[in-house]
Scaffold this active site. Sequence first.
Site, mmCIF file in Angstrom:
data_model
loop_
_atom_site.group_PDB
_atom_site.id
_atom_site.type_symbol
_atom_site.label_atom_id
_atom_site.label_comp_id
_atom_site.label_asym_id
_atom_site.label_seq_id
_atom_site.Cartn_x
_atom_site.Cartn_y
_atom_site.Cartn_z
ATOM 1 N N GLN A 38 -21.452 -11.564 -7.419
ATOM 2 C CA GLN A 38 -22.326 -12.668 -6.567
ATOM 3 C C GLN A 38 -21.756 -14.255 -6.790
ATOM 4 O O GLN A 38 -20.950 -14.421 -7.797
ATOM 5 C CB GLN A 38 -23.858 -12.506 -6.897
ATOM 6 C CG GLN A 38 -23.923 -12.578 -8.557
ATOM 7 C CD GLN A 38 -25.265 -11.982 -8.740
ATOM 8 O OE1 GLN A 38 -26.195 -11.540 -7.997
ATOM 9 N NE2 GLN A 38 -25.440 -11.650 -10.112
ATOM 10 N N ASP A 163 -37.049 -6.710 -12.364
ATOM 11 C CA ASP A 163 -36.770 -8.189 -12.339
ATOM 12 C C ASP A 163 -35.546 -8.517 -11.706
ATOM 13 O O ASP A 163 -34.568 -9.099 -12.204
ATOM 14 C CB ASP A 163 -36.881 -8.791 -13.664
ATOM 15 C CG ASP A 163 -36.950 -10.425 -13.539
ATOM 16 O OD1 ASP A 163 -36.952 -10.962 -12.499
ATOM 17 O OD2 ASP A 163 -36.788 -11.082 -14.375
#
Length: 313
Positions: A38, A163
């Site tokens: 990413q 998360d």
Amino acid sequence: MPGSRVNSDLWITEYISPYDIYQHGVVDILVYRKTAFQEMCIVETGTFGKALVLDGKWQSCTGDEFLYHEPLVHPACLNHGAPRTVLVLGGGEGATVREVLKWKSVEKVVMVDIDGEVVEACKQYLPEMHQGAFDDPRTEVVIGDALDYLDKAASAWDIIISDLSDPIEQGPSFKLFTKEYFEKCRRALRSEGYFVVQAGALAPPEMELHVRLVNTVGAVFPNVVSYSSQVPSYASPWGFALGSAAPLDRRPDPAAIDALLESETTGDFRMFDGTTLLGLMCVPKHIRSAIAAETKVYTLAEPPKFFGQGVAE
Ligand code: SPD
């Protein structure tokens, strides 16, 4: 605009929808890197402190992260009462592990994050977030794929906390917001364990993801509850879904919660106590009604499609 003065020429722009953006003035860029997974940046903003941004999506910032991480962790732990083993999937900032470690009963917390470069950058640039959590002897960090880890995991966890970055189509996490993933989490839990997932925005134009995620968790666990916290840097209230085979306390007694927090944790909460927890659980009627009416379940064949990096088309 009369009377307004803008102090930044550099802005971090989060694309919330094709027609909505949320911008923060940047005073310093601490890291910018394209990792194997990413695009990562950690920036210093003018008002919200330091922020981690992945693939253009705001993750958390030092200015208000406690309004996200405390509610993410403590409702599951309180429902359990004395968790010993906790698995955190994602959570690169280390703030989720920090909150888990406040529970005196915790013997082991494993954090599995796919992106080692993000974890290293957070260790270096966001000490306010992890506050030494990575150095605690109870903490183990695994750099790897949460799905692979769950495939090998024994049913040994009291709590699993998901998360993850929001499920944008181009990002690494959208498969982890599906029934198949939640089933793997259930298999890895002890029979009376608790699973919690960060579950999207609650602004009316955006709340479909949350509503469907709650329905998807409810397709896997006999009991599910939706709750939410106000996180100003997220632009709208933020939802969580808590699931378990064990009963869930939907209307906690503030005094009993305060007593449990006092005896079972090291304390030092900024927003969290019994009264706050009761408030978090009181999700407004329009959201409860939408959840009650929802039938869609996210699967690998039909995963969520969260609006992500903006491209004007
Ligand atoms: N730790 C992952 C939390 C992701 C929250 N995303 C917030 C996006 C706000 N628009």
